[in-house]
Design an enzyme around this catalytic site. Structure first.
Site, short mmCIF file in Angstrom:
data_model
loop_
_atom_site.label_atom_id
_atom_site.label_comp_id
_atom_site.label_asym_id
_atom_site.label_seq_id
_atom_site.Cartn_x
_atom_site.Cartn_y
_atom_site.Cartn_z
CG ASP A 162 43.29 32.46 79.52
OD1 ASP A 162 44.51 32.37 79.76
OD2 ASP A 162 42.76 32.00 78.51
CD GLU A 163 46.63 28.35 81.14
OE1 GLU A 163 46.42 27.20 81.61
OE2 GLU A 163 47.11 28.55 80.01
CG ASP B 9 42.04 27.13 80.93
OD1 ASP B 9 42.16 28.34 80.66
OD2 ASP B 9 42.29 26.22 80.12
#
Length: 365
Positions: free
Chosen positions: A110-111, A16
């Site tokens: 983003d993860e 993350d």
């Protein structure tokens, strides 16, 4: 003779990025470093797409209306989003993941989940893989990432929050069940505020409380989520990391703690839903032409309204505007509203090949 040997313990990493959009902006503009910034529009109907850690200290967070964010932090600096840049950086990160495993399940720009049980580097220790990946992300992009390592997706996701920012944590098979027992259910990934409130009414406030309930009880009161809750209360989550799914729609929905009768209040609740849908679309390089709003009333009856555009919707504001218009078509509400959902369908790619690999998945808050 059947092979009765147990399956190997899986090694799952949840990576993350830390305040991703905001961190990219601070990386590219030194004047923004150390300052409270929000990526998003500052207009009356604007919404915060991401907040720097300096802004989070004031209570500013993603999906918050911009007017609320500005009230909480008068010195907040709004920065217009640059999704083309975020997508390019996300691809750099994805390329790093691919050096270690082909089993990559992106959740957003983003993860992502990574299954490194059998990895391309032949490394046996998942914590070392996570350290290498985070160091390489820092080297290539200049950005910090946090990671959680465990034997299933639920616990890996929970672990990635334990040492944020710029840290990592491990939840082992030995300490997984005890970790879950001690945790408030409102912190469980997959348990939103409304579900946590319903659980509280049944005396369920911790993982241990949840574990005390039978499968039959959880199925009766929480429907199809019952078996999932039964499993995670015991540290069990059999969901696989799935990189190759064909998605037909992108949806998000939220059940409210208190029913809503006011149109403006209901319209405001559409903002985080539209933001979550669009954030996923940006991550996967997809867009869509059809917006559907789902309305569930206090008596559990429901209605849906859809509208299809001749061209793919270009941004979150288009989804939000369409959803808000559709909501007005059922007002005055015949009953107070207990749930709203926003779905985007008739999906097309916008240049990212990953788009063809996504499946129907509910992104409920």
């Amino acid at each position: 003779m059947n092979d009765m040997s147990p399956s190997p313990i899986r090694k799952i990493i949840h990576v993350d990025m830390d305040a991703f959009y905001a961190s990219v902006e601070q990386r590219d503009n030194p004047d923004l470093r150390g300052k409270p910034i929000a990526v998003g529009g500052s207009a009356a109907r604007g919404v915060v797409a991401a907040a720097s850690y300096e802004a989070r200290a004031y209570g500013v967070h993603s999906a918050m209306p911009s007017v609320t964010a500005k009230r909480k932090c008068p010195d907040l600096i709004f920065v217009p989003p640059r999704f083309d840049v975020y997508k390019a950086v996300s691809q750099q990160i994805r390329d790093i993941f691919a050096e270690y495993t082909a089993l990559i399940e992106p959740l957003s720009l983003d993860e992502a989940y990574l299954d490194v049980t059998d990895n391309l580097k032949g490394m046996e220790i998942a914590t070392e893989i996570a350290l290498e990946i985070r160091a390489k992300i820092k080297q290539v992009t200049g950005l910090n990432a946090s990671a959680g390592i465990s034997y299933n997706k639920f616990l890996a996701k929970m672990a990635s929050d334990l040492n944020k920012p710029n840290g990592q944590a491990v939840i082992t098979p030995k300490n997984g069940p005890a970790f879950v027992e001690s945790l408030p259910v409102k912190k469980f990934h997959g348990v939103g505020p409304a579900t946590a409130e319903r659980m509280r009414k049944y005396g369920i406030e911790t993982g241990l409380d949840l574990k005390s309930k039978s499968l039959e009880f959880l199925q009766k009161h929480f429907g199809k989520s019952g078996p999932y809750f039964y499993g995670i209360a015991r540290g069990i989550d059999e969901r696989q990391v799935k990189p190759n799914r064909i998605r037909k729609s992108v949806g998000a929905e939220d059940t409210f703690v208190e029913d809503i009768a006011d149109l403006d209040r209901a319209a405001a609740e559409l903002m985080p839903l539209a933001e979550k849908v669009w954030r996923y679309c940006e991550a996967q390089g997809i867009s869509g032409k059809t917006v559907t709003v789902k309305i569930k009333y206090s008596d559990f009856t429901q209605a849906t309204r859809s509208r299809t555009s001749t061209i793919s919707l270009a941004n979150m504001a288009d989804i939000l505007d369409t959803a808000a218009d559709l909501l007005t078509t059922v007002y005055p509400f015949k009953r107070p509203v207990r749930l709203l959902g926003v779905t985007l369908s008739s999906l097309t790619t916008t240049g990212n090949g990953d788009a063809q690999r996504q499946s129907q998945l509910d992104l409920g808050l």
